[in-house]
Design a protein around this motif. Structure first.
Motif, PDB file in Angstrom:
ATOM      1  N   GLN A 228       1.030  -1.280   0.004  1.00 20.14           N
ATOM      2  CA  GLN A 228       0.031  -0.055  -0.070  1.00 20.14           C
ATOM      3  C   GLN A 228       1.074   1.224  -0.016  1.00 20.14           C
ATOM      4  N   VAL A 229       1.994   1.269   0.875  1.00 20.82           N
ATOM      5  CA  VAL A 229       2.894   2.584   0.931  1.00 20.82           C
ATOM      6  C   VAL A 229       3.754   2.602  -0.553  1.00 20.82           C
ATOM      7  N   MET A 230       3.868   1.326  -1.198  1.00 17.09           N
ATOM      8  CA  MET A 230       4.575   1.447  -2.455  1.00 17.09           C
ATOM      9  C   MET A 230       3.723   2.134  -3.407  1.00 17.09           C
ATOM     10  N   GLU A 231       2.442   1.690  -3.525  1.00 21.34           N
ATOM     11  CA  GLU A 231       1.283   2.171  -4.322  1.00 21.34           C
ATOM     12  C   GLU A 231       1.170   3.775  -4.343  1.00 21.34           C
ATOM     13  N   GLN A 232       1.182   4.209  -3.151  1.00 20.69           N
ATOM     14  CA  GLN A 232       1.203   5.586  -2.834  1.00 20.69           C
ATOM     15  C   GLN A 232       2.221   6.443  -3.296  1.00 20.69           C
ATOM     16  N   LEU A 233       3.444   5.727  -3.227  1.00 20.26           N
ATOM     17  CA  LEU A 233       4.519   6.269  -3.561  1.00 20.26           C
ATOM     18  C   LEU A 233       4.557   6.385  -4.976  1.00 20.26           C
ATOM     19  N   ALA A 234       4.148   5.472  -5.937  1.00 21.93           N
ATOM     20  CA  ALA A 234       4.086   5.381  -7.209  1.00 21.93           C
ATOM     21  C   ALA A 234       3.172   6.542  -7.552  1.00 21.93           C
ATOM     22  N   HIS A 235       1.816   6.665  -7.135  1.00 21.59           N
ATOM     23  CA  HIS A 235       0.839   7.419  -7.318  1.00 21.59           C
ATOM     24  C   HIS A 235       1.444   9.123  -7.296  1.00 21.59           C
ATOM     25  N   GLN A 236       2.460   8.976  -6.333  1.00 21.83           N
ATOM     26  CA  GLN A 236       2.887  10.486  -5.935  1.00 21.83           C
ATOM     27  C   GLN A 236       4.140  10.698  -6.904  1.00 21.83           C
ATOM     28  N   GLY A 237       4.596   9.915  -7.859  1.00 25.10           N
ATOM     29  CA  GLY A 237       5.445  10.157  -8.955  1.00 25.10           C
ATOM     30  C   GLY A 237       6.863   9.614  -8.722  1.00 25.10           C
ATOM     31  N   MET A 238       7.110   8.745  -7.605  1.00 25.39           N
ATOM     32  CA  MET A 238       8.163   8.468  -7.368  1.00 25.39           C
ATOM     33  C   MET A 238       8.909   7.253  -8.412  1.00 25.39           C
ATOM     34  N   THR A 239       9.833   7.433  -8.730  1.00 22.24           N
ATOM     35  CA  THR A 239      10.669   6.722  -9.930  1.00 22.24           C
ATOM     36  C   THR A 239      10.798   5.442  -9.138  1.00 22.24           C
ATOM     37  N   MET A 240      10.516   4.288  -9.504  1.00 23.23           N
ATOM     38  CA  MET A 240      10.928   3.104  -8.852  1.00 23.23           C
ATOM     39  C   MET A 240      11.072   1.672  -9.731  1.00 23.23           C
ATOM     40  N   ILE A 241      12.141   1.058  -9.306  1.00 24.41           N
ATOM     41  CA  ILE A 241      12.645  -0.303  -9.774  1.00 24.41           C
ATOM     42  C   ILE A 241      12.380  -1.383  -8.927  1.00 24.41           C
ATOM     43  N   VAL A 242      11.301  -2.240  -9.193  1.00 25.16           N
ATOM     44  CA  VAL A 242      10.732  -3.117  -7.991  1.00 25.16           C
ATOM     45  C   VAL A 242      11.005  -4.739  -8.484  1.00 25.16           C
ATOM     46  N   VAL A 243      12.126  -5.341  -7.951  1.00 23.89           N
ATOM     47  CA  VAL A 243      12.107  -6.857  -8.163  1.00 23.89           C
ATOM     48  C   VAL A 243      11.132  -7.437  -7.235  1.00 23.89           C
ATOM     49  N   THR A 244      10.096  -8.075  -7.970  1.00 25.71           N
ATOM     50  CA  THR A 244       8.989  -8.397  -7.006  1.00 25.71           C
ATOM     51  C   THR A 244       8.555  -9.965  -7.675  1.00 25.71           C
ATOM     52  N   HIS A 245       7.815 -10.527  -6.439  1.00 23.15           N
ATOM     53  CA  HIS A 245       7.114 -11.863  -6.856  1.00 23.15           C
ATOM     54  C   HIS A 245       5.496 -11.290  -6.730  1.00 23.15           C
ATOM     55  N   GLU A 246       5.037 -10.121  -6.350  1.00 30.73           N
ATOM     56  CA  GLU A 246       3.857  -9.676  -6.006  1.00 30.73           C
ATOM     57  C   GLU A 246       3.317  -9.413  -7.515  1.00 30.73           C
ATOM     58  N   MET A 247       2.596 -10.254  -8.242  1.00 32.86           N
ATOM     59  CA  MET A 247       2.065 -10.125  -9.706  1.00 32.86           C
ATOM     60  C   MET A 247       1.004  -9.117  -9.873  1.00 32.86           C
ATOM     61  N   ASP A 248       0.313  -9.008  -8.616  1.00 31.83           N
ATOM     62  CA  ASP A 248      -0.928  -7.934  -8.706  1.00 31.83           C
ATOM     63  C   ASP A 248      -0.153  -6.457  -8.622  1.00 31.83           C
ATOM     64  N   PHE A 249       0.785  -6.287  -7.707  1.00 32.06           N
ATOM     65  CA  PHE A 249       1.400  -5.101  -7.901  1.00 32.06           C
ATOM     66  C   PHE A 249       2.296  -4.944  -9.371  1.00 32.06           C
ATOM     67  N   ALA A 250       2.598  -5.878  -9.816  1.00 30.55           N
ATOM     68  CA  ALA A 250       3.564  -5.473 -11.110  1.00 30.55           C
ATOM     69  C   ALA A 250       2.267  -5.257 -12.184  1.00 30.55           C
ATOM     70  N   ARG A 251       0.994  -5.880 -12.036  1.00 31.96           N
ATOM     71  CA  ARG A 251       0.255  -5.568 -13.216  1.00 31.96           C
ATOM     72  C   ARG A 251      -0.599  -4.196 -12.954  1.00 31.96           C
ATOM     73  N   ASP A 252      -0.748  -4.032 -11.871  1.00 28.38           N
ATOM     74  CA  ASP A 252      -1.839  -2.991 -11.453  1.00 28.38           C
ATOM     75  C   ASP A 252      -1.084  -1.547 -11.220  1.00 28.38           C
ATOM     76  N   VAL A 253       0.090  -1.630 -10.818  1.00 32.01           N
ATOM     77  CA  VAL A 253       0.740  -0.550 -10.326  1.00 32.01           C
ATOM     78  C   VAL A 253       1.913   0.085 -11.230  1.00 32.01           C
ATOM     79  N   SER A 254       2.401  -0.883 -11.839  1.00 35.48           N
ATOM     80  CA  SER A 254       3.625  -0.603 -12.788  1.00 35.48           C
ATOM     81  C   SER A 254       3.436   0.229 -13.886  1.00 35.48           C
ATOM     82  N   THR A 255       4.333   0.968 -14.397  1.00 39.23           N
ATOM     83  CA  THR A 255       3.932   1.669 -15.973  1.00 39.23           C
ATOM     84  C   THR A 255       4.869   0.595 -16.999  1.00 39.23           C
ATOM     85  N   ARG A 256       5.738  -0.173 -16.326  1.00 39.55           N
ATOM     86  CA  ARG A 256       6.325  -0.990 -17.463  1.00 39.55           C
ATOM     87  C   ARG A 256       6.659  -2.285 -16.531  1.00 39.55           C
ATOM     88  N   VAL A 257       6.619  -3.536 -17.377  1.00 36.76           N
ATOM     89  CA  VAL A 257       7.037  -4.685 -16.656  1.00 36.76           C
ATOM     90  C   VAL A 257       8.210  -5.423 -17.505  1.00 36.76           C
TER      91      VAL A 257
END
Length: 245
Positions: free
Chosen positions: A180-209
Motif C-alpha cells: 500500500q505504501v509503495m502504491e502511494q509512492l508510485a501515485h505520487q510520482g516516485m521513480t521505482m525499480i521493483v524486483v518482485t513476486h507480487e504479480m498484482d502489484f506488477a500488473r496494477d501499479v507498474s508503468t512497465r514490466v
C-alpha cells in the motif's frame, strides 16, 4: 520524461557463471518498473549492480549522463540518490526508528541534526510510522520495519528507489501494508525499480514490466501487454505458473 538511468550491455560474472548477459534498460523519471522472473534469473543481481553493491563485469550504467563505473565517480553521493530497500530491512538495530532515518542524512548529505530530524519525521509520517519514532527495530513488526526502511531511503530524497523483493521476508498479513505504501509512492510520482513476486502489484501499479530469464531481459512492455499478450513463450509459461498457483 527525463531519463535517469541508462544501462548498456551490462554483464556480471561470478567465478565462471555469467549471471547477467548483455542487459540493456532505460529508466525515466516517474516510471514504476517491475522486474519479474523465476528465482535465479538475475533480477536481484541487476539491482545490486545498479546500486554498486556488486561491481559489474562489463557494460556501463549512465546516471544523468555520467557513467557510474568511472574510477572518479562518487559512489556515496550516487547511492544517496539511488536508494535501496532490501528484503531484510537492513536497519541499524542499535538505533531508534528516528535515528535510523537521520544517520544517513547527517553522514552522507551533511545535514544538521535538526534538519535531518525534521526530514525523517516527515517521511516516517508519510509511511504511517510517526507513532513509533522512539521505538527500536526489535520492538516493531516486519511490516513496520520495512516501512521504516522506506522512510530511511526517502529521507535521502532520492531520484529513484530500488526495491529488492521488499515483501518476501514478511508474513502474509504484513505484505499488504507495505504494498500500500509503495502504491502511494508510485501515485505520487516516485521513480521505482521493483524486483518482485507480487504479480498484482506488477500488473496494477507498474508503468512497465520487465521479465528476466536466465540472465537476460526476455521481454518488456506495458503491464497489459506482458500480462495479456506476452510474445515470448518463456514469459507465457512463467505467468501461467504464477497466476494459476
Amino acid at each position: 520524461m527525463s531519463k535517469i538511468l541508462e544501462i548498456n550491455h551490462l554483464m556480471k560474472k561470478f567465478s565462471d557463471v555469467m549471471v547477467l548477459k548483455d542487459i540493456n534498460l532505460e529508466i525515466s523519471e516517474g516510471e514504476v518498473v517491475s522486474v519479474i522472473g523465476s528465482s535465479g534469473s538475475g533480477k536481484s543481481t541487476m539491482l545490486r549492480c545498479i546500486n554498486l553493491l556488486e561491481q559489474p563485469t562489463d557494460g556501463e550504467i549512465i546516471y544523468h549522463g555520467k557513467n557510474i563505473l568511472d574510477k572518479d565517480f562518487d559512489e556515496n553521493k550516487y547511492r544517496a540518490k539511488v536508494g535501496m530497500v532490501f528484503q531484510q530491512f537492513n536497519l541499524f538495530n542499535n538505533l531508534s526508528v528516528l535515528d535510523n532515518c537521520k544517520v544517513g542524512q547527517m553522514k552522507v548529505l551533511g545535514k544538521s541534526e535538526e534538519v535531518a530530524e525534521k526530514n525523517a519525521k516527515k517521511y516516517l509520517d508519510k509511511v504511517g510510522m510517526s507513532a513509533y519514532i522512539h521505538s527500536m527495530p526489535s520492538e516493531i513488526s516486519g511490516g513496520q520495519k520495512q516501512r521504516v526502511a522506506m522512510a530511511r531511503a526517502l529521507s535521502m530524497e532520492p531520484d529513484v528507489l530500488l526495491f529488492d523483493e521488499p515483501t518476501s521476508a514478511l508474513d502474509p498479513e504484513m505484505v499488504g501494508e507495505v504494498l500500500q505504501v509503495m502504491e502511494q509512492l508510485a501515485h505520487q510520482g516516485m521513480t521505482m525499480i521493483v524486483v518482485t513476486h507480487e504479480m498484482d502489484f506488477a500488473r496494477d501499479v507498474s508503468t512497465r514490466v520487465v521479465f528476466m530469464d536466465k540472465g537476460v531481459i526476455e521481454e518488456e512492455g506495458t503491464p497489459e501487454k506482458i500480462f495479456t499478450t506476452p510474445k515470448s513463450q518463456r514469459t507465457k509459461d512463467f505467468l501461467d505458473r504464477y497466476m494459476n498457483a
